[in-house]
Enzyme design. Structure first.
Site, PDB file in Angstrom:
ATOM      1  N   ASN A 209       9.803  -2.361  -2.221  1.00  0.00           N
ATOM      2  CA  ASN A 209       9.648  -1.613  -3.487  1.00  0.00           C
ATOM      3  C   ASN A 209       9.728   0.077  -3.114  1.00  0.00           C
ATOM      4  OD1 ASN A 209       7.057  -0.864  -2.573  1.00  0.00           O
ATOM      5  ND2 ASN A 209       6.353  -2.847  -3.389  1.00  0.00           N
ATOM      6  N   ASP A 277       6.171  -8.080  -4.081  1.00  0.00           N
ATOM      7  CA  ASP A 277       5.708  -9.117  -4.945  1.00  0.00           C
ATOM      8  C   ASP A 277       6.154 -10.520  -4.359  1.00  0.00           C
ATOM      9  OD1 ASP A 277       3.938  -7.436  -6.590  1.00  0.00           O
ATOM     10  OD2 ASP A 277       5.454  -7.272  -7.840  1.00  0.00           O
ATOM     11  N   LYS A 287      20.728 -21.183   4.800  1.00  0.00           N
ATOM     12  CA  LYS A 287      19.981 -22.102   3.757  1.00  0.00           C
ATOM     13  C   LYS A 287      20.144 -21.244   2.466  1.00  0.00           C
ATOM     14  CE  LYS A 287      16.781 -23.746   7.218  1.00  0.00           C
ATOM     15  NZ  LYS A 287      15.255 -24.163   7.775  1.00  0.00           N
ATOM     16  N   PHE A 322      -6.037  -0.648  -6.275  1.00  0.00           N
ATOM     17  CA  PHE A 322      -5.075   0.237  -7.036  1.00  0.00           C
ATOM     18  C   PHE A 322      -4.444  -0.644  -8.231  1.00  0.00           C
ATOM     19  CE2 PHE A 322      -6.373   3.727  -4.464  1.00  0.00           C
ATOM     20  CZ  PHE A 322      -5.772   4.772  -4.795  1.00  0.00           C
ATOM     21  N   LYS A 340     -10.426 -10.096  -9.388  1.00  0.00           N
ATOM     22  CA  LYS A 340     -10.131  -9.803  -7.904  1.00  0.00           C
ATOM     23  C   LYS A 340     -11.636  -9.391  -7.476  1.00  0.00           C
ATOM     24  CE  LYS A 340      -5.436  -9.495  -8.292  1.00  0.00           C
ATOM     25  NZ  LYS A 340      -4.047  -8.750  -7.733  1.00  0.00           N
TER      26      LYS A 340
END
Length: 395
Positions: A209, A277, A287, A322, A340
């Site tokens: 990212n 992610d 593969k 964050f 969380k």
């Protein structure tokens, strides 16, 4: 960062003296009040006028200076100093200081100093590695001096080896680490994660990212300046390591999770890393599925590091995350805070100017169970200070 701080800079006779001029300039840019003491050897390499022009203060070279008849300079300078740094430091001054010899202006002032003291040895490799010099350096460490390790490379004498004075920016970092901030995090272990992760598709390509790691690095640097024992786990390969911090370089989210587990006993954990992610299910090229000539890569979610930390939180530990959003900033961030099991979450909207990836600034909202605090646009270093101040209030 050094506004209101008094820095004593000792300069001894070595070719690396020229770097002391740049260090002086850097200290002044940090708004420090700099007083320079030069040995007779140093004056052979550079004139006091250079440092007087840079600091606006008179350079001291002689403990018996008759022009200072109304005060005792080595006592008054030492009494006012917030930090003393000697750079470059020759084998001679190191030997004097380690044995309590005070026979010139610099050694007399250093002996009278009760402030934090930093020394940066610079000399020929054989002189540095002489057992006598090595013993003297170790003795200074025992007496509380912070010793900046010399760099290795080609020396002025033509030899190659260890003994070069580090760059002025490294020396400045030592002064900032020592004197810039109150040590209100002393005795605390702080773990910070930073930067992106990279999930390999094959030996050439990967998923990642836009994170640069700047916010995480600002947090780690700030915590170290405030006295914490800091570990930085980072996927960034563009930012230089921060001195006085234990830096662990990783690549994938799985690497980061394993590193975080190793340091999960920290008192404060701040997860500032923007983890990729997804990871490919199949990495080997044979593969990867083919569809009409195009590669179709099956993806798995990467490890949720923040969730792991929340589920395995230690008693008395503070956990801060964050949240980078593009809409419903407060609502989405508060859900993460609860799900969380975080103590605080720092939320920012990537669509807000000055926030997000790659900038030197941020716009953050601090969210806890009981309150929300919107911070204005500020530097990431300023934001890091506020974050740790808020976390400290929760201990």
């Amino acid at each position: 960062m050094l506004k209101g701080k008094k820095v004593l800079l000792g300069i001894t006779g070595g070719i690396a003296c020229y770097k002391a001029a740049e260090l002086t300039s850097l200290l002044k840019k940090q708004h420090a009040d700099v007083n320079v003491i030069m040995t007779k050897g140093a004056v052979e390499f550079m004139t006091p006028l250079t440092f007087e022009a840079l600091t606006g203060n008179r350079v001291h070279t002689d403990v018996f200076d008759r022009e200072c008849a109304t005060e005792i300079p080595h006592i008054s300078l030492s009494a006012d100093a917030d930090v003393l740094i000697i750079a470059p430091a020759t084998a001679n001054i190191i030997a004097k200081l380690s044995n309590g010899i005070a026979d010139d202006m610099l050694s007399s002032t250093a002996l009278a100093c009760s402030c934090k003291k930093i020394i940066a040895p610079a000399m020929n490799t054989r002189m540095l590695e002489n057992p006598v010099t090595a013993d003297n350096i170790e003795r200074l460490k025992k007496y509380g001096w912070l010793v900046i390790e010399p760099d290795a490379g080609r020396l002025a004498c033509g030899d190659t080896g260890k003994g070069k004075l580090p760059a002025p920016e490294v020396l400045l970092e030592a002064v900032l680490y020592t004197a810039a901030k109150e040590k209100d995090l002393a005795g605390k272990k702080v773990l910070v994660t930073a930067g992106p992760t990279k999930e390999a598709i094959d030996p050439v390509r990967y998923i990642t990212n836009r994170s640069t790691g700047k916010m995480g690095y600002a947090l780690a640097r700030t915590a170290a300046m405030r006295g914490a024992d800091v570990t930085l786990v980072t996927g960034s390969d563009t930012l230089p390591d921060i001195p006085f911090i234990n830096t662990v370089h990783i690549e994938s989210a799985r690497d980061m999770l394993e590193a975080v587990k190793e340091f999960s006993d920290s008192d404060i954990i701040v997860k500032a890393a923007a983890v990729a992610d997804y990871r490919p299910k199949a990495v080997a090229e044979d593969k990867i599925k083919k569809s009409d000539g195009d590669a179709v890569i099956e993806l798995d979610r990467t490890d949720d590091i923040l969730k792991y930390l929340g589920e395995n939180k230690k008693e008395g530990q503070l956990l801060c995350g964050f949240s980078m959003e593009t809409r419903d900033l407060i609502e989405n961030s508060r859900k993460k805070l609860i799900n969380k099991k975080l103590d605080m979450i720092c939320a920012n909207n990537l669509k807000v100017e000055g926030a997000g990836f790659g900038t030197s600034t941020n716009v953050i909202t601090l969210i806890t169970k009981d309150e929300e605090t919107e911070l204005p646009l500020m530097s990431k270093e300023e934001a890091a200070d506020i974050i740790f101040t808020r976390l400290l209030s929760m201990l």
